[in-house]
Design an enzyme around this catalytic site. Structure first.
Site, short mmCIF file in Angstrom:
data_model
loop_
_atom_site.label_atom_id
_atom_site.label_comp_id
_atom_site.label_asym_id
_atom_site.label_seq_id
_atom_site.Cartn_x
_atom_site.Cartn_y
_atom_site.Cartn_z
CG PHE A 112 -0.38 0.41 2.51
CD1 PHE A 112 -0.54 1.70 2.99
CD2 PHE A 112 0.32 -0.50 3.30
CE1 PHE A 112 -0.01 2.09 4.21
CE2 PHE A 112 0.84 -0.13 4.52
CZ PHE A 112 0.68 1.16 4.98
CE LYS A 113 3.54 1.51 4.79
NZ LYS A 113 4.76 1.27 5.52
CG ASP A 114 4.05 0.56 -4.45
OD1 ASP A 114 5.20 0.99 -4.25
OD2 ASP A 114 3.80 -0.65 -4.68
CG LEU A 117 6.42 6.13 -0.45
CD1 LEU A 117 6.92 4.92 0.31
CD2 LEU A 117 7.39 7.30 -0.27
CB THR A 147 8.03 2.68 4.32
OG1 THR A 147 6.70 2.79 4.80
CG2 THR A 147 8.56 4.07 4.02
#
Length: 497
Positions: A112-114, A117, A147
């Site tokens: 989900f960090k994509d 980011l 992350t």
């Protein structure tokens, strides 16, 4: 829209300044002065938009010093099939009646960090130009697994930046570690730390506010910024997908406009569920925000008692991205809940630093229980949840999402609440193949990491993301391991200063 520091309400900066700095000079986190509110008609309209348009609409409410063209430049470059394997960007799977999986892992690093980011480098470079910044931006990142890779992938070869990521040597999955150690790019660096995620995070925060280090960077034409969710530019994109999910469900006729939903989030550093809190206060009808933790259940205890106590055993679990005892983004929530009382925030977080513990006031305790519910589960129940979901619904989820499902099931049993519910699904099951395969088959396997991936694909019929499949033949570039007390010297040495 201006931003205050949680440690000093007199600090007032615009979004470009907040994003480039990452963290306030006083150690506080930047918080918008107010939360913009969407009308029901605006929420409904979001459901008809493409994801990049949804993001641009939400960002226009927070990044008011950005022009429309600047925002569109960021969103159009970040949210496309060039970066994500699905046109929807954030897919919604119907797990069972009235329960929806918000799949946030279809980006280049399968987590989900994509969602944040992929756009943060565009935010950061655009912000730097807006404030006429002529320094090289050094991104320092502490990661519990996801992350780090997402930040490395987002910032690789971005002009005017360099990035250095620290991760706990034994605190990430084999796939997460391989993703980071094989990272491509001429401006990237990766280092393992002998310690846990909190050690990585504390070290990075200390370096950020170290006057000696800041002077050394300044003398060499550099400055720090952050890609962790302490940076507002990392957090604001996470608000988008909760608004998007609600609007999509309205469009699809799954819920009526104005109907309340629950949102369940597997939680470690509190950023993802804080984004859901912001979405709620922007106008998304939310009944309960359900905070799901693994056995490192410091947040569960805090929400239920108002006492934050990190003085407890630290566990390395099969859901490593949640193996955290200091949840940074909680500071933003408490700043809001105390009506911007920076004196209280300094008192509480001063106690956290000195004693590892603080207790909030009775009125804040009441606000927490009104907004949130919290639960946790251990590794055994996490694996059992993966198996049960697979057997019942032919759906394969990762370990973090399984924690959320188990906590939600416990919540339903204890409350009888049948409100329709969105569960944040935060990573591809292939990133945690050992635990997922054991859960599916009910036994340990000594086959190689990539044979485990192939076996999960055989069982789940879920395609292996190309980004993970391609890692098999990539050479490892980074192998440094340091003691936690050596972070400062390692950073300076890596930067050549």
């Amino acid at each position: 829209m201006f931003y205050n520091s949680t440690r000093n309400s007199d600090v007032k900066v615009n979004s470009a300044q907040a994003i480039t700095q990452g963290i306030s000079a006083d150690g506080g986190l930047f918080v918008p002065e107010e939360i913009p509110v969407l009308t029901p008609d605006e929420i409904k309209a979001v459901g008809e938009m493409k994801y990049a348009d949804k993001a641009a609409f939400v960002f226009s409410k927070f990044l008011t010093d950005f022009t429309e063209a600047e925002i569109r430049y960021c969103t159009d470059n970040a949210y496309s099939t060039k970066n994500f394997e699905t046109e929807c960007i954030a897919e919604i799977a119907h797990l069972f009646d009235g329960t929806y999986m918000l799949e946030l892992w279809h980006g280049p690093t399968c987590a989900f960090k994509d969602m944040a980011l992929q756009i943060l480098p565009y935010f950061l470079t655009t912000s730097a130009k807006k404030i006429n910044l002529d320094k090289k931006i050094v991104i320092l990142v502490a990661t519990s697994g996801d992350t780090g890779k997402a930040a490395l992938e987002g910032f690789k070869d971005v002009e005017g930046t360099s990035i250095l990521v620290f991760y706990p040597e034994d605190g990430v999955s084999p796939m997460q570690k391989r993703q980071m150690k094989t990272q491509e790019g001429n401006n990237v660096g990766v280092c393992a730390l002998k310690g846990n995620f909190d050690d990585c995070q504390n070290g990075v925060k200390a370096i950020f506010t170290d006057s000696e280090v800041k002077k050394a960077l300044d003398d060499n034409g550099m400055m720090f910024s952050s890609a962790n969710s302490i940076n507002w530019g990392r957090l604001v994109p996470q608000i988008v997908y909760y608004i998007s999910a609600y609007a999509e469900l309205v469009k699809d006729g799954e819920i009526a406009l104005g109907e309340k939903v629950n949102i369940v989030v597997p939680t470690g550093n509190f950023g993802n569920i804080l984004a859901a809190y912001y979405a709620k206060h922007m106008g998304i009808p939310v009944n309960k925000l359900i905070c799901a933790s693994n056995i490192n259940n410091v947040l569960t205890d805090f929400i239920n008692t108002g006492v934050y106590d990190r003085n407890r055993q630290f566990y390395a679990t099969v859901s490593p991205s949640m193996d955290i005892l200091i949840s940074s983004n909680l500071e933003r929530l408490l700043y809001i809940m105390t009506d911007k009382n920076d004196k209280l925030i300094n008192e509480w977080f001063g106690k956290l630093a000195a004693e590892g513990k603080y207790e909030v006031s009775d009125d804040v305790k009441a606000k927490l229980l009104d907004e949130f519910s919290a639960g946790y589960c251990d590794d055994e129940h996490t694996k059992a949840a993966i198996h049960e979901i697979y057997e019942k619904y032919s759906y394969t989820c990762d370990t973090h999402t399984a924690v959320a499902v188990k906590v939600y099931e416990d919540y339903k049993k204890s409350t009888g609440d049948t409100t329709k519910t969105i569960i944040a699904s935060t990573a591809s099951p292939y990133k945690f193949s050992a635990a997922v395969l054991e859960s599916l088959e009910g036994k340990n396997s000594d086959i190689s990491e990539y044979d485990k991936v192939d076996r999960i694909a055989e069982l789940s019929k879920l395609p292996v993301p190309a980004a993970l499949a391609d890692l098999k033949n990539k050479p490892e570039r980074f192998g440094d391991v340091i003691a936690k007390d050596d972070q400062k010297s390692y950073v300076l040495g890596t930067l050549g200063i």
